[in-house]
Design an enzyme around this catalytic site. Structure first.
Site, PDB file in Angstrom:
ATOM      1  N   THR A  62      30.807  42.732  40.336  1.00  0.00           N
ATOM      2  CA  THR A  62      30.736  44.127  40.754  1.00  0.00           C
ATOM      3  C   THR A  62      31.545  44.342  42.026  1.00  0.00           C
ATOM      4  O   THR A  62      32.238  43.439  42.505  1.00  0.00           O
ATOM      5  CB  THR A  62      29.262  44.593  40.861  1.00  0.00           C
ATOM      6  OG1 THR A  62      29.257  46.012  41.047  1.00  0.00           O
ATOM      7  CG2 THR A  62      28.518  43.929  42.015  1.00  0.00           C
ATOM      8  N   LYS A  66      36.073  43.334  41.370  1.00  0.00           N
ATOM      9  CA  LYS A  66      36.491  43.450  39.970  1.00  0.00           C
ATOM     10  C   LYS A  66      37.990  43.182  39.758  1.00  0.00           C
ATOM     11  O   LYS A  66      38.404  42.796  38.678  1.00  0.00           O
ATOM     12  CB  LYS A  66      36.132  44.832  39.420  1.00  0.00           C
ATOM     13  CG  LYS A  66      34.632  45.022  39.211  1.00  0.00           C
ATOM     14  CD  LYS A  66      34.354  46.356  38.551  1.00  0.00           C
ATOM     15  CE  LYS A  66      32.869  46.533  38.297  1.00  0.00           C
ATOM     16  NZ  LYS A  66      32.594  47.746  37.499  1.00  0.00           N
ATOM     17  N   ASP A 102      32.702  47.848  30.743  1.00  0.00           N
ATOM     18  CA  ASP A 102      32.354  49.181  31.261  1.00  0.00           C
ATOM     19  C   ASP A 102      32.693  50.302  30.273  1.00  0.00           C
ATOM     20  O   ASP A 102      31.930  51.261  30.122  1.00  0.00           O
ATOM     21  CB  ASP A 102      33.062  49.456  32.591  1.00  0.00           C
ATOM     22  CG  ASP A 102      32.459  48.668  33.745  1.00  0.00           C
ATOM     23  OD1 ASP A 102      31.266  48.313  33.662  1.00  0.00           O
ATOM     24  OD2 ASP A 102      33.184  48.410  34.729  1.00  0.00           O
TER      25      ASP A 102
END
Ligand code: ATR
Length: 277
Positions: A62, A66, A102
Protein backbone atom coordinates in the site's frame (compact mmCIF):
# COMPACT_ATOMS: atom_id res chain seq x y z
CA UNK A 1 4.50 -24.42 8.70
CA UNK A 2 1.96 -21.62 8.58
CA UNK A 3 1.68 -19.76 5.24
CA UNK A 4 3.00 -16.24 5.62
CA UNK A 5 1.27 -13.30 3.92
CA UNK A 6 0.99 -9.65 4.89
CA UNK A 7 1.05 -6.00 4.00
CA UNK A 8 3.86 -3.51 3.55
CA UNK A 9 3.21 0.22 3.66
CA UNK A 10 3.87 3.33 5.66
CA UNK A 11 1.82 3.64 7.78
CA UNK A 12 -0.09 0.34 7.97
CA UNK A 13 -1.15 0.13 11.61
CA UNK A 14 -4.80 1.03 10.93
CA UNK A 15 -5.18 -1.17 7.87
CA UNK A 16 -8.36 -3.23 7.55
CA UNK A 17 -6.58 -5.87 5.45
CA UNK A 18 -5.67 -8.20 8.38
CA UNK A 19 -9.35 -8.37 9.43
CA UNK A 20 -10.34 -9.28 5.86
CA UNK A 21 -7.66 -11.91 5.27
CA UNK A 22 -7.95 -13.43 8.74
CA UNK A 23 -11.70 -13.84 8.21
CA UNK A 24 -11.10 -15.80 5.01
CA UNK A 25 -8.16 -17.78 6.43
CA UNK A 26 -10.47 -18.96 9.21
CA UNK A 27 -13.40 -19.53 6.86
CA UNK A 28 -11.27 -21.64 4.50
CA UNK A 29 -9.54 -23.49 7.33
CA UNK A 30 -6.10 -22.61 5.96
CA UNK A 31 -3.05 -22.55 8.22
CA UNK A 32 -1.90 -19.06 7.31
CA UNK A 33 -1.23 -15.65 8.80
CA UNK A 34 -1.45 -12.06 7.54
CA UNK A 35 0.99 -9.68 9.17
CA UNK A 36 1.54 -5.94 9.03
CA UNK A 37 4.99 -4.67 8.09
CA UNK A 38 5.52 -0.99 8.83
CA UNK A 39 8.02 -0.17 6.12
CA UNK A 40 9.64 3.24 5.75
CA UNK A 41 10.64 4.01 2.13
CA UNK A 42 14.32 3.26 2.66
CA UNK A 43 13.49 -0.25 3.92
CA UNK A 44 11.33 -1.58 1.07
CA UNK A 45 14.16 -3.58 -0.49
CA UNK A 46 15.10 -5.17 2.85
CA UNK A 47 11.53 -6.08 3.75
CA UNK A 48 10.89 -7.67 0.35
CA UNK A 49 14.10 -9.68 0.73
CA UNK A 50 13.17 -10.73 4.25
CA UNK A 51 9.74 -11.92 3.16
CA UNK A 52 11.28 -13.86 0.28
CA UNK A 53 13.89 -15.44 2.58
CA UNK A 54 11.21 -16.41 5.08
CA UNK A 55 9.35 -18.30 2.36
CA UNK A 56 6.31 -16.00 2.41
CA UNK A 57 3.51 -16.83 -0.07
CA UNK A 58 3.09 -13.16 -0.94
CA UNK A 59 2.18 -9.73 0.37
CA UNK A 60 0.08 -6.68 -0.35
CA UNK A 61 1.57 -3.27 -0.98
CA UNK A 62 0.00 0.00 0.00
CA UNK A 63 0.83 3.69 0.05
CA UNK A 64 3.49 4.89 -0.58
CA UNK A 65 5.22 1.80 -2.03
CA UNK A 66 3.03 0.70 -4.95
CA UNK A 67 5.53 2.07 -7.48
CA UNK A 68 8.77 1.71 -5.52
CA UNK A 69 8.29 -2.01 -4.88
CA UNK A 70 8.36 -2.79 -8.62
CA UNK A 71 12.10 -2.45 -8.81
CA UNK A 72 12.58 -5.38 -6.38
CA UNK A 73 10.37 -7.87 -8.23
CA UNK A 74 11.26 -10.44 -10.90
CA UNK A 75 8.11 -10.09 -13.00
CA UNK A 76 5.25 -7.63 -13.31
CA UNK A 77 2.04 -8.98 -14.83
CA UNK A 78 0.25 -7.18 -17.66
CA UNK A 79 -2.45 -5.53 -15.54
CA UNK A 80 0.08 -4.13 -13.08
CA UNK A 81 2.24 -2.95 -15.98
CA UNK A 82 -0.72 -1.15 -17.54
CA UNK A 83 -1.70 0.45 -14.25
CA UNK A 84 1.94 1.22 -13.52
CA UNK A 85 1.68 0.08 -9.90
CA UNK A 86 1.70 -3.12 -7.84
CA UNK A 87 -0.59 -3.83 -4.89
CA UNK A 88 -0.05 -7.59 -4.63
CA UNK A 89 3.14 -9.65 -4.80
CA UNK A 90 3.14 -13.44 -5.09
CA UNK A 91 6.21 -15.63 -4.59
CA UNK A 92 6.01 -18.48 -7.07
CA UNK A 93 8.75 -20.87 -8.17
CA UNK A 94 11.35 -18.66 -6.57
CA UNK A 95 10.12 -15.54 -8.35
CA UNK A 96 8.46 -12.43 -6.94
CA UNK A 97 5.57 -11.55 -9.27
CA UNK A 98 3.81 -8.18 -9.09
CA UNK A 99 0.08 -7.85 -9.78
CA UNK A 100 -2.53 -5.18 -9.34
CA UNK A 101 -5.97 -6.16 -8.07
CA UNK A 102 -7.35 -2.64 -7.57
CA UNK A 103 -9.09 -2.47 -10.96
CA UNK A 104 -10.66 -5.89 -10.35
CA UNK A 105 -11.77 -4.71 -6.90
CA UNK A 106 -13.30 -1.55 -8.32
CA UNK A 107 -15.22 -3.13 -11.19
CA UNK A 108 -16.34 -6.21 -9.24
CA UNK A 109 -17.72 -3.95 -6.51
CA UNK A 110 -19.68 -1.94 -9.07
CA UNK A 111 -21.03 -5.09 -10.73
CA UNK A 112 -21.94 -6.56 -7.37
CA UNK A 113 -23.80 -3.34 -6.57
CA UNK A 114 -25.85 -3.04 -9.75
CA UNK A 115 -25.68 -6.36 -11.58
CA UNK A 116 -25.51 -5.38 -15.24
CA UNK A 117 -23.17 -2.42 -15.59
CA UNK A 118 -23.81 -1.82 -19.28
CA UNK A 119 -26.66 0.74 -18.85
CA UNK A 120 -24.20 2.92 -16.94
CA UNK A 121 -21.32 2.91 -19.40
CA UNK A 122 -22.47 5.40 -22.03
CA UNK A 123 -21.01 8.53 -20.44
CA UNK A 124 -18.70 8.15 -17.47
CA UNK A 125 -17.31 11.01 -15.39
CA UNK A 126 -14.24 10.29 -13.27
CA UNK A 127 -13.06 12.78 -10.65
CA UNK A 128 -9.34 12.48 -9.93
CA UNK A 129 -6.26 11.20 -11.69
CA UNK A 130 -4.10 9.97 -8.80
CA UNK A 131 -2.93 6.43 -8.11
CA UNK A 132 -6.38 4.94 -7.60
CA UNK A 133 -7.84 6.61 -10.70
CA UNK A 134 -5.46 4.80 -13.02
CA UNK A 135 -6.88 1.43 -12.03
CA UNK A 136 -10.42 2.86 -12.13
CA UNK A 137 -9.99 4.37 -15.60
CA UNK A 138 -8.46 1.26 -17.15
CA UNK A 139 -11.08 -1.01 -15.57
CA UNK A 140 -13.87 1.17 -16.97
CA UNK A 141 -12.34 1.20 -20.45
CA UNK A 142 -11.97 -2.58 -20.23
CA UNK A 143 -15.63 -2.86 -19.12
CA UNK A 144 -16.68 -0.98 -22.26
CA UNK A 145 -17.17 2.65 -21.20
CA UNK A 146 -18.07 4.53 -24.38
CA UNK A 147 -17.23 8.10 -23.46
CA UNK A 148 -15.11 9.08 -20.47
CA UNK A 149 -14.74 12.56 -19.00
CA UNK A 150 -11.75 12.85 -16.71
CA UNK A 151 -11.37 15.85 -14.43
CA UNK A 152 -8.68 16.61 -11.89
CA UNK A 153 -7.48 19.61 -9.90
CA UNK A 154 -4.08 19.32 -11.57
CA UNK A 155 -4.97 19.41 -15.25
CA UNK A 156 -1.60 18.11 -16.38
CA UNK A 157 -1.87 14.85 -14.46
CA UNK A 158 -5.29 14.21 -16.02
CA UNK A 159 -3.73 14.81 -19.47
CA UNK A 160 -0.89 12.42 -18.71
CA UNK A 161 -3.25 9.74 -17.43
CA UNK A 162 -5.54 10.12 -20.40
CA UNK A 163 -2.77 9.82 -22.97
CA UNK A 164 -1.15 6.85 -21.28
CA UNK A 165 -4.56 5.12 -21.10
CA UNK A 166 -5.00 5.82 -24.82
CA UNK A 167 -1.59 4.25 -25.49
CA UNK A 168 -2.76 1.08 -23.75
CA UNK A 169 -6.30 1.00 -25.14
CA UNK A 170 -6.22 2.71 -28.50
CA UNK A 171 -9.99 2.88 -28.83
CA UNK A 172 -10.51 4.68 -25.51
CA UNK A 173 -12.59 7.84 -25.84
CA UNK A 174 -11.37 10.14 -23.04
CA UNK A 175 -11.86 13.87 -22.70
CA UNK A 176 -10.06 15.91 -20.09
CA UNK A 177 -12.17 18.55 -18.39
CA UNK A 178 -10.93 21.47 -16.28
CA UNK A 179 -11.55 20.95 -12.57
CA UNK A 180 -13.45 24.26 -12.46
CA UNK A 181 -15.82 22.87 -15.12
CA UNK A 182 -16.47 19.58 -13.32
CA UNK A 183 -20.15 20.27 -12.58
CA UNK A 184 -21.00 21.04 -16.20
CA UNK A 185 -19.77 17.72 -17.60
CA UNK A 186 -22.32 15.87 -15.44
CA UNK A 187 -25.21 16.49 -17.82
CA UNK A 188 -26.21 13.28 -19.59
CA UNK A 189 -23.71 11.28 -17.52
CA UNK A 190 -24.63 7.67 -16.77
CA UNK A 191 -21.95 7.04 -14.14
CA UNK A 192 -20.10 9.38 -11.78
CA UNK A 193 -17.06 8.10 -9.88
CA UNK A 194 -15.23 10.01 -7.19
CA UNK A 195 -11.68 8.65 -7.37
CA UNK A 196 -10.13 11.51 -5.40
CA UNK A 197 -9.42 11.45 -1.67
CA UNK A 198 -11.89 14.31 -1.18
CA UNK A 199 -14.66 13.54 1.27
CA UNK A 200 -12.55 11.04 3.19
CA UNK A 201 -12.16 11.39 6.96
CA UNK A 202 -9.50 13.99 7.77
CA UNK A 203 -9.49 15.23 4.14
CA UNK A 204 -11.18 18.28 2.63
CA UNK A 205 -14.78 17.83 1.45
CA UNK A 206 -15.65 17.19 -2.18
CA UNK A 207 -17.27 20.34 -3.49
CA UNK A 208 -19.47 19.37 -6.42
CA UNK A 209 -22.84 20.60 -7.61
CA UNK A 210 -24.61 17.50 -8.96
CA UNK A 211 -27.77 19.27 -10.14
CA UNK A 212 -26.99 18.58 -13.78
CA UNK A 213 -26.51 14.85 -13.20
CA UNK A 214 -29.46 12.79 -14.51
CA UNK A 215 -31.25 10.95 -11.68
CA UNK A 216 -30.81 7.74 -13.68
CA UNK A 217 -27.03 7.95 -13.24
CA UNK A 218 -25.14 5.63 -10.93
CA UNK A 219 -22.92 7.36 -8.37
CA UNK A 220 -19.90 5.66 -6.87
CA UNK A 221 -17.37 6.88 -4.34
CA UNK A 222 -14.12 4.97 -3.85
CA UNK A 223 -13.84 6.63 -0.42
CA UNK A 224 -15.13 4.17 2.22
CA UNK A 225 -14.40 6.08 5.42
CA UNK A 226 -17.03 7.34 5.96
CA UNK A 227 -18.99 4.64 4.22
CA UNK A 228 -21.71 7.06 3.25
CA UNK A 229 -19.90 10.11 1.94
CA UNK A 230 -21.60 13.45 1.41
CA UNK A 231 -21.57 12.74 -2.33
CA UNK A 232 -23.47 9.46 -1.83
CA UNK A 233 -25.91 11.13 0.57
CA UNK A 234 -26.61 13.93 -1.89
CA UNK A 235 -27.05 11.46 -4.74
CA UNK A 236 -29.41 9.24 -2.76
CA UNK A 237 -31.48 12.22 -1.67
CA UNK A 238 -32.27 13.01 -5.30
CA UNK A 239 -32.96 9.40 -6.25
CA UNK A 240 -29.67 8.32 -7.85
CA UNK A 241 -28.54 4.75 -7.38
CA UNK A 242 -25.26 4.55 -5.41
CA UNK A 243 -22.48 2.08 -4.64
CA UNK A 244 -20.12 2.71 -1.72
CA UNK A 245 -16.36 2.14 -1.76
CA UNK A 246 -15.95 -0.60 0.83
CA UNK A 247 -16.42 -3.34 -1.75
CA UNK A 248 -13.41 -2.13 -3.72
CA UNK A 249 -11.25 -2.85 -0.68
CA UNK A 250 -12.89 -6.23 -0.14
CA UNK A 251 -12.69 -7.37 -3.75
CA UNK A 252 -9.09 -6.29 -4.31
CA UNK A 253 -8.31 -8.44 -1.25
CA UNK A 254 -10.40 -11.31 -2.65
CA UNK A 255 -8.25 -11.43 -5.80
CA UNK A 256 -5.02 -11.22 -3.79
CA UNK A 257 -6.23 -14.08 -1.58
CA UNK A 258 -6.96 -16.19 -4.64
CA UNK A 259 -3.51 -15.49 -6.08
CA UNK A 260 -1.90 -16.73 -2.86
CA UNK A 261 -4.22 -19.53 -1.76
CA UNK A 262 -5.85 -20.67 -5.01
CA UNK A 263 -9.45 -20.11 -3.85
CA UNK A 264 -11.76 -17.16 -4.41
CA UNK A 265 -13.30 -16.55 -0.99
CA UNK A 266 -16.78 -15.07 -0.54
CA UNK A 267 -17.43 -11.41 0.27
CA UNK A 268 -20.24 -11.87 2.79
CA UNK A 269 -22.44 -9.40 4.70
CA UNK A 270 -20.70 -10.70 7.83
CA UNK A 271 -17.31 -9.69 6.42
CA UNK A 272 -18.61 -6.25 5.46
CA UNK A 273 -19.98 -5.77 8.98
CA UNK A 274 -16.73 -6.90 10.54
CA UNK A 275 -14.63 -4.52 8.45
CA UNK A 276 -16.96 -1.60 9.16
CA UNK A 277 -17.00 -2.28 12.90
P1 ATR B 1 -4.81 7.81 -4.39
O1 ATR B 1 -3.75 6.76 -4.39
O2 ATR B 1 -5.84 7.62 -3.30
O3 ATR B 1 -5.42 8.03 -5.73
P2 ATR B 1 -3.29 10.19 -4.83
O4 ATR B 1 -2.52 9.50 -5.88
O5 ATR B 1 -2.58 11.07 -3.86
O6 ATR B 1 -4.07 9.14 -3.94
O7 ATR B 1 -4.47 11.02 -5.54
C1 ATR B 1 -5.34 11.84 -4.85
C2 ATR B 1 -6.36 12.43 -5.81
O8 ATR B 1 -7.21 13.33 -5.08
C3 ATR B 1 -5.73 13.24 -6.93
O9 ATR B 1 -6.57 13.19 -8.06
C4 ATR B 1 -5.72 14.65 -6.32
O10 ATR B 1 -5.66 15.71 -7.25
P3 ATR B 1 -4.23 16.31 -7.71
O11 ATR B 1 -3.73 15.40 -8.78
O12 ATR B 1 -4.54 17.67 -8.19
O13 ATR B 1 -3.36 16.31 -6.48
C5 ATR B 1 -7.05 14.67 -5.62
N1 ATR B 1 -7.06 15.66 -4.55
C6 ATR B 1 -6.47 15.57 -3.35
N2 ATR B 1 -6.69 16.70 -2.62
C7 ATR B 1 -7.44 17.52 -3.41
C8 ATR B 1 -8.02 18.81 -3.24
N3 ATR B 1 -7.87 19.51 -2.10
N4 ATR B 1 -8.74 19.33 -4.28
C9 ATR B 1 -8.92 18.65 -5.42
N5 ATR B 1 -8.40 17.41 -5.63
C10 ATR B 1 -7.68 16.86 -4.65
Amino acid sequence: MSILTGLIGYPVAHSKSPAIHEYWIQQQGIDAEYKLYTTPPQRVRQVVKRLRDKGARGFNVTVPHKLAVMEYLDEIDETARDIGAVNTVTFKNGKAIGSNTDGYGFITNLREGVGDLSPYLSKVVILGSGGASRAVLLALIEAGAKEIFLTNRTHESAQTLSSSARDIKKTANIQVVDWEERASCLSEASLLVNATSLGMEHQPPLVLDINQLPTTALVHDIVYAPLKTDLLKQAEARGNRTVDGLGMLLYQAQKAFSLWHGVLPAVTPELRARVQG
